[in-house]
Write an enzyme that holds these catalytic residues in place. Structure first.
Site, PDB file in Angstrom:
ATOM      1  N   PHE A   1       0.814  -1.228   0.000  1.00 34.50           N
ATOM      2  CA  PHE A   1       0.000   0.000   0.000  1.00 34.50           C
ATOM      3  C   PHE A   1       0.840   1.268   0.000  1.00 34.50           C
ATOM      4  O   PHE A   1       0.357   2.332  -0.376  1.00 34.50           O
ATOM      5  CB  PHE A   1      -0.930   0.006   1.227  1.00 34.50           C
ATOM      6  CG  PHE A   1      -0.256   0.464   2.494  1.00 34.50           C
ATOM      7  CD1 PHE A   1      -0.150   1.821   2.781  1.00 34.50           C
ATOM      8  CD2 PHE A   1       0.303  -0.446   3.393  1.00 34.50           C
ATOM      9  CE1 PHE A   1       0.491   2.269   3.937  1.00 34.50           C
ATOM     10  CE2 PHE A   1       0.947  -0.009   4.544  1.00 34.50           C
ATOM     11  CZ  PHE A   1       1.045   1.350   4.813  1.00 34.50           C
TER      12      PHE A   1
ATOM     13  N   LYS B   1      -1.182  -7.318  -9.290  1.00 35.04           N
ATOM     14  CA  LYS B   1      -2.116  -7.490  -8.157  1.00 35.04           C
ATOM     15  C   LYS B   1      -1.701  -6.445  -7.114  1.00 35.04           C
ATOM     16  O   LYS B   1      -0.810  -6.667  -6.302  1.00 35.04           O
ATOM     17  CB  LYS B   1      -1.988  -8.917  -7.599  1.00 35.04           C
ATOM     18  CG  LYS B   1      -3.194  -9.443  -6.864  1.00 35.04           C
ATOM     19  CD  LYS B   1      -3.716  -8.584  -5.747  1.00 35.04           C
ATOM     20  CE  LYS B   1      -2.842  -8.655  -4.495  1.00 35.04           C
ATOM     21  NZ  LYS B   1      -3.232  -7.595  -3.497  1.00 35.04           N
TER      22      LYS B   1
ATOM     23  N   GLU C   1      -4.951  -3.889  -1.859  1.00 32.75           N
ATOM     24  CA  GLU C   1      -6.401  -3.671  -1.825  1.00 32.75           C
ATOM     25  C   GLU C   1      -6.761  -2.461  -0.963  1.00 32.75           C
ATOM     26  O   GLU C   1      -7.912  -2.050  -0.900  1.00 32.75           O
ATOM     27  CB  GLU C   1      -7.133  -4.939  -1.329  1.00 32.75           C
ATOM     28  CG  GLU C   1      -6.783  -5.430   0.064  1.00 32.75           C
ATOM     29  CD  GLU C   1      -5.517  -6.295   0.123  1.00 32.75           C
ATOM     30  OE1 GLU C   1      -4.492  -5.912  -0.501  1.00 32.75           O
ATOM     31  OE2 GLU C   1      -5.538  -7.322   0.825  1.00 32.75           O
ATOM     32  N   ARG C   2      -5.746  -1.872  -0.283  1.00 35.04           N
ATOM     33  CA  ARG C   2      -6.066  -0.743   0.594  1.00 35.04           C
ATOM     34  C   ARG C   2      -6.083   0.600  -0.149  1.00 35.04           C
ATOM     35  O   ARG C   2      -6.772   1.519   0.252  1.00 35.04           O
ATOM     36  CB  ARG C   2      -5.089  -0.708   1.762  1.00 35.04           C
ATOM     37  CG  ARG C   2      -5.416  -1.808   2.763  1.00 35.04           C
ATOM     38  CD  ARG C   2      -4.548  -1.738   3.970  1.00 35.04           C
ATOM     39  NE  ARG C   2      -3.360  -2.568   3.814  1.00 35.04           N
ATOM     40  CZ  ARG C   2      -2.409  -2.662   4.717  1.00 35.04           C
ATOM     41  NH1 ARG C   2      -2.479  -1.976   5.830  1.00 35.04           N
ATOM     42  NH2 ARG C   2      -1.379  -3.458   4.510  1.00 35.04           N
TER      43      ARG C   2
ATOM     44  N   SER D   1       5.488  -6.921   3.249  1.00 32.50           N
ATOM     45  CA  SER D   1       6.079  -7.240   4.556  1.00 32.50           C
ATOM     46  C   SER D   1       6.850  -8.560   4.491  1.00 32.50           C
ATOM     47  O   SER D   1       6.592  -9.405   3.622  1.00 32.50           O
ATOM     48  CB  SER D   1       4.967  -7.317   5.601  1.00 32.50           C
ATOM     49  OG  SER D   1       4.052  -8.320   5.231  1.00 32.50           O
TER      50      SER D   1
ATOM     51  N   CYS E   1       9.581   1.742   3.524  1.00 27.41           N
ATOM     52  CA  CYS E   1      10.514   0.667   3.864  1.00 27.41           C
ATOM     53  C   CYS E   1      11.927   1.209   4.035  1.00 27.41           C
ATOM     54  O   CYS E   1      12.793   0.538   4.553  1.00 27.41           O
ATOM     55  CB  CYS E   1      10.495  -0.416   2.801  1.00 27.41           C
ATOM     56  SG  CYS E   1      11.212   0.154   1.272  1.00 27.41           S
TER      57      CYS E   1
ATOM     58  N   GLU F   1       9.358  -4.414  13.003  1.00 31.49           N
ATOM     59  CA  GLU F   1       9.078  -3.263  12.141  1.00 31.49           C
ATOM     60  C   GLU F   1       7.757  -2.633  12.603  1.00 31.49           C
ATOM     61  O   GLU F   1       6.745  -3.314  12.690  1.00 31.49           O
ATOM     62  CB  GLU F   1       8.941  -3.721  10.684  1.00 31.49           C
ATOM     63  CG  GLU F   1       8.643  -2.574   9.737  1.00 31.49           C
ATOM     64  CD  GLU F   1       8.477  -3.006   8.282  1.00 31.49           C
ATOM     65  OE1 GLU F   1       7.848  -4.051   8.033  1.00 31.49           O
ATOM     66  OE2 GLU F   1       8.986  -2.287   7.401  1.00 31.49           O
TER      67      GLU F   1
HETATM   68  P1  NAD Z   1       1.657  -6.593   3.020  1.00 35.97           P
HETATM   69  O1  NAD Z   1       2.710  -7.634   3.103  1.00 35.97           O
HETATM   70  O2  NAD Z   1       0.556  -6.621   4.014  1.00 35.97           O
HETATM   71  O3  NAD Z   1       0.948  -6.631   1.581  1.00 35.97           O
HETATM   72  C1  NAD Z   1       1.685  -6.686   0.398  1.00 35.97           C
HETATM   73  C2  NAD Z   1       0.881  -7.436  -0.657  1.00 35.97           C
HETATM   74  O4  NAD Z   1       0.673  -8.775  -0.203  1.00 35.97           O
HETATM   75  C3  NAD Z   1      -0.483  -6.825  -0.927  1.00 35.97           C
HETATM   76  O5  NAD Z   1      -0.715  -6.839  -2.311  1.00 35.97           O
HETATM   77  C4  NAD Z   1      -1.431  -7.741  -0.180  1.00 35.97           C
HETATM   78  O6  NAD Z   1      -2.699  -7.857  -0.808  1.00 35.97           O
HETATM   79  C5  NAD Z   1      -0.729  -9.076  -0.202  1.00 35.97           C
HETATM   80  N1  NAD Z   1      -1.008  -9.888   0.991  1.00 35.97           N
HETATM   81  C6  NAD Z   1      -1.290  -9.438   2.239  1.00 35.97           C
HETATM   82  N2  NAD Z   1      -1.489 -10.471   3.070  1.00 35.97           N
HETATM   83  C7  NAD Z   1      -1.332 -11.594   2.348  1.00 35.97           C
HETATM   84  C8  NAD Z   1      -1.403 -12.980   2.659  1.00 35.97           C
HETATM   85  N3  NAD Z   1      -1.685 -13.417   3.895  1.00 35.97           N
HETATM   86  N4  NAD Z   1      -1.162 -13.869   1.682  1.00 35.97           N
HETATM   87  C9  NAD Z   1      -0.871 -13.452   0.436  1.00 35.97           C
HETATM   88  N5  NAD Z   1      -0.797 -12.143   0.081  1.00 35.97           N
HETATM   89  C10 NAD Z   1      -1.016 -11.223   1.036  1.00 35.97           C
HETATM   90  O7  NAD Z   1       2.407  -5.174   3.045  1.00 35.97           O
HETATM   91  P2  NAD Z   1       1.772  -3.733   3.163  1.00 35.97           P
HETATM   92  O8  NAD Z   1       1.269  -3.540   4.560  1.00 35.97           O
HETATM   93  O9  NAD Z   1       0.868  -3.476   2.034  1.00 35.97           O
HETATM   94  O10 NAD Z   1       3.085  -2.836   2.943  1.00 35.97           O
HETATM   95  C11 NAD Z   1       3.970  -2.503   3.975  1.00 35.97           C
HETATM   96  C12 NAD Z   1       5.126  -3.483   4.044  1.00 35.97           C
HETATM   97  O11 NAD Z   1       5.821  -3.496   2.802  1.00 35.97           O
HETATM   98  C13 NAD Z   1       6.165  -3.070   5.076  1.00 35.97           C
HETATM   99  O12 NAD Z   1       6.617  -4.233   5.725  1.00 35.97           O
HETATM  100  C14 NAD Z   1       7.270  -2.443   4.250  1.00 35.97           C
HETATM  101  O13 NAD Z   1       8.553  -2.477   4.836  1.00 35.97           O
HETATM  102  C15 NAD Z   1       7.214  -3.297   3.032  1.00 35.97           C
HETATM  103  N6  NAD Z   1       7.815  -2.632   1.882  1.00 35.97           N
HETATM  104  C16 NAD Z   1       9.022  -3.074   1.455  1.00 35.97           C
HETATM  105  C17 NAD Z   1       9.648  -2.448   0.400  1.00 35.97           C
HETATM  106  C18 NAD Z   1      10.979  -2.920  -0.091  1.00 35.97           C
HETATM  107  O14 NAD Z   1      11.369  -2.503  -1.175  1.00 35.97           O
HETATM  108  N7  NAD Z   1      11.690  -3.760   0.633  1.00 35.97           N
HETATM  109  C19 NAD Z   1       9.024  -1.369  -0.249  1.00 35.97           C
HETATM  110  C20 NAD Z   1       7.776  -0.956   0.192  1.00 35.97           C
HETATM  111  C21 NAD Z   1       7.172  -1.602   1.271  1.00 35.97           C
END
Ligand code: NAD
Length: 498
Positions: free
Chosen positions: A149, A173, A176-177, A226, A281, A383
């Protein structure tokens, strides 16, 4: 209230799942729309569209694909304000911050426009008698991206321009937020002249992600999100025979040496800790001053500034940070602060419970400054992904380096110092993928590549830059003998060219 639909083969569709999820404006707390949630059927349809488009797109010359990127660049520049507003409306970040996201995305588009030279192969004449050899990089086929998101525009655009420039077709994909940005990205590509089916958007959560990971006709998956989900995506995607790069979470430290310019360091910590409400991140979430004197002086500078942070909606040009993405995320961050306090951290500034006049139902939280944080506290180990800066006081430089190297995450880090020897040693010894020297958020430019170490990444390739060319293509090496018809008899030993 709007409905945010899938886009498959160039057409908007609600799909057949009948499931939706509410989308909010985090500044007001109001529901602004609903996003349709897809599953295996929608992913199947999107992959079918992408497969049908692949033959034509991969046969389009790299020069023509580059022209598309030039056109996209112009469209994005013209519509930058609209892209930024779309980001802010569902994410909450300030308009300028959202514009910064668009600028960094544009850099990737510009790099992708150089694809004819990035795809140049190798050629060796006379590797054997009458035998030449050439090496080329060919597209993989249908590839997918799963995005978080916090950068609803930039992170998809870390992936899509490079994947498409290399000749692949794409299924996105998004989160969704804040899903509207993904559909706007599709519009931008369409306006730039992208043929239908080359880029498809399937909205959804875990069900859609699982369908992507298991789909036999998706060759590669790029994930950003994450760490627990990154690890899951990597493991399941690899088990299904895909190429996977999965970028995860972070805990980024900044060392402040006793010789550092403390005003410069405090400026850096304010921007890197609280910009975008800490939902980056590459945010700095741990300040590590060296020695008590440095720590006391730094904290004295930070405390009044954290108290005075200007928090407001994206429409307020003077706001330095906006709201948190959802009420749940805000409550989770508040619980992290409470846990830190219970474990002995000193709460110097407490951002919990912030209310903003006229925005009483928004997902607000002020900046929090925690002092005397130690390495065994949950607030240090996990985190938080919010506007919370921890100060962990280190005895000396070596202790600070050991601390960072022992942390499970290794995304970004920084050192502020005037000592070139210390800076050089830091750059060499630190177990982190992206390192800043007097630079708090060292996000690499688009012609380098982005990626952390340790549990901040799963898979071999960083995102964008040359790493992306390698990730989104596979090598083919052709060994050719001319003129045809040279006979050297049947050879039963292993072929050598000499
Ligand atoms: P998230 O992991 O909750 O979601 C990321 C994606 O995974 C979304 O598209 C979501 O729909 C999907 N997802 C969520 N839960 C899932 C599940 N149980 N099974 C399968 N798919 C699932 O992350 P977020 O809250 O949207 O974003 C924040 C996180 O992303 C933080 O941890 C941040 O550090 C990380 N991030 C990392 C980078 C990087 O380059 N390393 C960059 C941006 C964000």
């Amino acid at each position: 209230m709007k409905t945010i639909s899938h886009i498959i083969g160039g057409l908007q569709t609600a799909g057949g799942s009948g499931q939706t999820q509410a989308v909010y404006n985090p500044a007001t707390g109001e529901q602004t729309g609903e996003v349709v949630l897809g599953g295996a059927d929608e992913v199947d349809a999107a992959v079918d569209a992408a497969k049908a488009a692949f033959a034509g797109w991969s046969e389009t010359s790299p020069a023509k694909r580059a022209k598309m990127m030039f056109a996209l660049r112009e469209v994005m520049r013209q519509r930058a304000d609209e892209i930024a507003s779309t980001i802010s409306m569902e994410h909450g970040k300030t308009h300028d911050d959202a514009l910064g996201e668009v600028t960094r995305a544009l850099e990737v588009v510009e790099f992708a426009a150089g694809i004819p030279s990035h795809l140049q192969g190798d050629f060796s004449r006379e590797v054997g008698p009458g035998i030449d050899s050439f090496v080329e990089r060919q597209a993989l086929g249908v590839v997918a991206g799963i995005t978080p998101f916090n950068f609803p525009s930039m992170v998809p655009l870390w992936m899509i321009p490079m994947a498409l420039a290399c000749g692949n077709t794409f299924v996105l994909k998004p989160s969704e937020r804040d899903p509207s940005s993904a559909n706007l990205i599709f519009d931008l590509f369409r306006e730039a002249g992208l043929p239908d089916g080359v880029l498809n958007v399937v909205h959804g959560g875990k069900t859609a992600v699982d369908a992507v990971l298991d789909h036999k006709d998706i060759s590669a998956v790029s994930f950003v999100g994450s760490t627990p989900i990154a690890e899951y995506v990597y493991t399941r995607g690899c088990a299904a025979g895909k190429r996977v790069q999965a970028l995860g979470g972070a805990k980024n430290h900044m060392i402040i040496m006793p010789d550092a310019d403390l005003d410069q360091a405090a400026d850096a910590l304010m921007g890197a800790g609280f910009g975008s409400a800490g939902e980056r991140c590459m945010a700095i979430s741990v300040a590590v001053p060296i020695g008590e004197e440095t720590a006391n002086a730094l904290v004295d500078k930070l405390k009044p500034r954290v108290e005075a942070l200007k928090i407001g909606p994206s429409t307020d040009a003077s706001a330095e940070m906006g709201p948190i993405i959802t009420a749940e995320a805000r409550d989770r961050i508040a619980n992290c602060i409470a846990a830190g306090a219970a474990e002995g951290a000193k709460v110097l500034v407490d951002g919990r419970g912030l209310k903003l006049q006229g925005y009483e139902n928004g997902f607000w939280m002020g900046g929090t400054l925690l002092d005397h944080v130690t390495k065994d506290m949950s607030v240090y180990k996990e985190e938080i992904f919010g506007p919370v800066l921890s100060v962990l006081r280190a005895r000396d430089y070596s202790q600070a380096v050991d601390l960072i190297n022992a942390h499970e995450y290794g995304n970004g880090t920084a050192i502020f110092t005037r000592d070139g020897d210390a800076a050089r040693d830091f750059a060499k010894r630190i177990q982190v993928g992206m390192v800043g020297i007097n630079v708090p958020i060292p996000v690499p430019v688009a012609y380098h590549s982005f990626g952390g170490w340790k549990r901040s990444i799963f898979g071999a390739h960083g995102i964008y830059g040359k790493e992306a060319v390698h990730f989104y293509t596979r090598l083919k090496t052709v060994t050719a003998r001319w003129p045809n018809g040279i006979r050297s008899g049947a050879q039963f030993t292993f072929p050598s060219m000499g």
